[in-house]
Design a protein around this motif. Structure first.
Motif, PDB file in Angstrom:
ATOM      1  N   GLY A 178     -10.915 -36.796  19.143  1.00  0.00           N
ATOM      2  CA  GLY A 178     -12.083 -37.429  18.541  1.00  0.00           C
ATOM      3  C   GLY A 178     -12.344 -38.820  19.086  1.00  0.00           C
ATOM      4  O   GLY A 178     -13.495 -39.264  19.155  1.00  0.00           O
ATOM      5  N   LEU A 179     -11.293 -39.525  19.489  1.00  0.00           N
ATOM      6  CA  LEU A 179     -11.459 -40.881  20.026  1.00  0.00           C
ATOM      7  C   LEU A 179     -12.234 -40.885  21.344  1.00  0.00           C
ATOM      8  O   LEU A 179     -12.827 -41.894  21.716  1.00  0.00           O
ATOM      9  N   GLY A 180     -12.226 -39.754  22.040  1.00  0.00           N
ATOM     10  CA  GLY A 180     -12.935 -39.699  23.315  1.00  0.00           C
ATOM     11  C   GLY A 180     -14.288 -39.036  23.247  1.00  0.00           C
ATOM     12  O   GLY A 180     -15.233 -39.459  23.919  1.00  0.00           O
ATOM     13  N   SER A 183     -14.199 -39.416  28.781  1.00  0.00           N
ATOM     14  CA  SER A 183     -13.966 -37.997  29.036  1.00  0.00           C
ATOM     15  C   SER A 183     -12.533 -37.761  29.509  1.00  0.00           C
ATOM     16  O   SER A 183     -11.958 -36.680  29.283  1.00  0.00           O
ATOM     17  N   LEU A 184     -11.937 -38.767  30.139  1.00  0.00           N
ATOM     18  CA  LEU A 184     -10.525 -38.660  30.514  1.00  0.00           C
ATOM     19  C   LEU A 184      -9.648 -38.610  29.263  1.00  0.00           C
ATOM     20  O   LEU A 184      -8.668 -37.854  29.208  1.00  0.00           O
ATOM     21  N   VAL A 185     -10.004 -39.399  28.251  1.00  0.00           N
ATOM     22  CA  VAL A 185      -9.276 -39.359  26.977  1.00  0.00           C
ATOM     23  C   VAL A 185      -9.376 -37.962  26.357  1.00  0.00           C
ATOM     24  O   VAL A 185      -8.383 -37.397  25.871  1.00  0.00           O
ATOM     25  N   LEU A 193     -15.506 -44.340  16.683  1.00  0.00           N
ATOM     26  CA  LEU A 193     -15.607 -44.838  18.056  1.00  0.00           C
ATOM     27  C   LEU A 193     -17.038 -44.786  18.567  1.00  0.00           C
ATOM     28  O   LEU A 193     -17.454 -45.634  19.368  1.00  0.00           O
ATOM     29  N   ALA A 194     -17.819 -43.803  18.114  1.00  0.00           N
ATOM     30  CA  ALA A 194     -19.220 -43.730  18.527  1.00  0.00           C
ATOM     31  C   ALA A 194     -19.979 -44.966  18.059  1.00  0.00           C
ATOM     32  O   ALA A 194     -20.780 -45.554  18.803  1.00  0.00           O
ATOM     33  N   PRO A 228     -17.625 -41.376  21.856  1.00  0.00           N
ATOM     34  CA  PRO A 228     -18.211 -42.271  22.856  1.00  0.00           C
ATOM     35  C   PRO A 228     -18.809 -41.534  24.052  1.00  0.00           C
ATOM     36  O   PRO A 228     -19.774 -42.003  24.655  1.00  0.00           O
ATOM     37  N   THR A 229     -18.237 -40.380  24.412  1.00  0.00           N
ATOM     38  CA  THR A 229     -18.807 -39.610  25.517  1.00  0.00           C
ATOM     39  C   THR A 229     -20.207 -39.126  25.178  1.00  0.00           C
ATOM     40  O   THR A 229     -21.135 -39.212  25.994  1.00  0.00           O
ATOM     41  N   LEU A 230     -20.396 -38.628  23.954  1.00  0.00           N
ATOM     42  CA  LEU A 230     -21.722 -38.188  23.529  1.00  0.00           C
ATOM     43  C   LEU A 230     -22.710 -39.354  23.488  1.00  0.00           C
ATOM     44  O   LEU A 230     -23.872 -39.209  23.882  1.00  0.00           O
TER      45      LEU A 230
END
Length: 425
Positions: free
Chosen positions: A330-332, A303-305, A282-283, A335-337
């Motif tokens: 891991g799916l969230g 971050s909600l995920v 996802l990243a 992308p947050t990072l």
């Protein structure tokens, strides 16, 4: 006076791509150079737990590594901004390799806990943070050598790649720790990390791209004051990155406690690696998101995920459920990072890219280590269930800081519009 770019080996015209400037060999070197950093926290934790049988002491030792990182990280970043990466990273990487090499001997020598913690602190103090240095190095090349029309898109892609590389390293690192500890001995992961530090951190420090600097007679004037790094718009990123590190550390330690309760703490590294599979994918996929899906919104959504999946993880009572929730988390988190470091690249003050990136990286590592200590204590002194709630608390913090950031951006945009209207009037 306009600045010039000094670079002994990297060349290219206005149509050159980033790879034309770095060369292909840079990428595997920069990736492998971050593995010792990804392995040391997990490796130290598992080695101490295996040698002493105490998850609490393992968490404290891991926390000592993180404290060393947060003390030295910004100082190393400032030295790099002043003197360049080559002069700083080469000696730091060699020192870190030596300390990693002797750490298993210290653990197995039945030394007092204070000596063990001091050794872990020294490892953190000399952590080279290749990931943060790679980001700042590439941002410098993009801003100084790429054509203006290429910079925005290249920056977005590079921040996505760098975060995916971090996630992949966090997959491979714990996986290697688990495999090496299971197949050889608990000391093997730290020994391998030392060898990688000697070879690849040194190669990363000496690569020609480390010479890319903005120079000129007024070079000092072109560097923003250090206080600008601690502006509100950067500190909210530091706080959120700290919360992400809290999520990583609490997840790893609660997993270690869960695996220990089921008779095999070495399994924790393998389970932890599962979270990074979706995270890395996802990243990388973030670059496909439309530009109208703004970074502030991505922060909140992903971050909600993380938060929702962490809540599910806190209620899991079987290995199958643990695996499912780890994959969803891991799916969230990937992308947050990406979002946080992309914003960090945008908001870094002039000439302070390395300082800003090491500050974010230090916050991530410190929180990972401190939350490992707290979670380990909760697992031993309270209950495993309470320890498994901590990742959900971390997810809520990341989400909260995302909302704060979005509100601040909206207010700043409203203020800018109002000021423009007054000028026009």
């Amino acid at each position: 006076m306009t600045s010039t770019l000094k670079h002994d080996a990297v060349t290219g015209g206005d149509d050159a791509t980033l790879i034309d400037h770095t060369g292909w060999i840079y990428w595997p070197i920069a990736f492998i150079a971050r593995l010792p950093f990804a392995m040391m926290t997990v490796g130290v934790l598992m080695l101490v737990v295996a040698a002493t049988g105490s998850v609490g002491l393992g968490g404290l030792t891991s926390a000592a590594v993180g404290i060393g990182v947060v003390i030295a990280g910004p100082l190393i970043g400032d030295l790099v901004d002043r003197h360049g990466q080559r002069r700083v990273l080469a000696p730091v990487g060699l020192a870190n390799g030596i300390l990693l090499a002797v750490f298993p001997l210290i653990v197995m020598s039945d030394v007092p806990e204070g000596v063990l913690l001091a050794a872990a602190l020294a490892i953190g103090l000399t952590a080279p943070q290749a990931a943060a240095m790679s980001r700042s190095r590439l941002l410098t090349i993009i801003s100084a050598r790429l054509a203006p029309g290429r910079r925005a898109q290249t920056t977005s892609r590079i921040m996505a790649y760098e975060s995916a590389a971090d996630e992949t390293a966090f997959v491979i690192g714990p996986f290697l720790v688990g495999i090496l500890a299971a197949l050889i001995a608990p000391w093997a992961p730290i020994a391998i990390a030392a060898a990688l530090s000697f070879a690849f951190v040194t190669a990363f420090a000496l690569h020609p791209t480390a010479r890319v600097v903005t120079v000129g007679d007024d070079a000092t004037a072109q560097r923003a004051p250090l206080r600008e790094v601690f502006s509100a718009k950067v500190l909210v990123l530091v706080a959120a990155t700290f919360a992400v590190g809290m999520f990583f550390g609490s997840t790893l330690t609660s997993l270690t406690a869960f695996a220990q309760a089921h008779g095999d703490e070495a399994q924790a590294g393998l389970l932890y690696g599962l979270m990074g599979i979706g995270s890395a994918v996802l990243a990388l996929g973030v670059v496909l998101l439309p530009a109208r899906f703004a970074l502030a919104r991505r922060w909140i959504v992903f971050s909600l995920v993380v938060t929702m999946a962490a809540v599910g993880y806190s209620t899991a009572d079987s290995l199958a459920a643990i695996i499912v929730w780890l994959l969803l988390m891991g799916l969230g988190v990937g992308p947050t990072l990406v979002t946080l470091f992309s914003l960090g690249g945008q908001r870094a003050p002039l000439g302070r890219a390395a300082t800003t990136m090491t500050l974010l990286g230090s916050a991530l590592t410190l929180a990972q280590a401190l939350s490992s200590a707290v979670t380990g204590w909760l697992a031993e002194e309270v209950s495993l269930h309470v320890a498994m709630i901590v990742p959900a608390v971390a997810g809520v913090l990341v989400l909260t800081f995302g909302v704060v950031n979005a509100v601040a951006e909206r207010r700043a945009a409203t203020g800018s519009v109002a000021a423009a209207e007054q000028v026009a009037a």
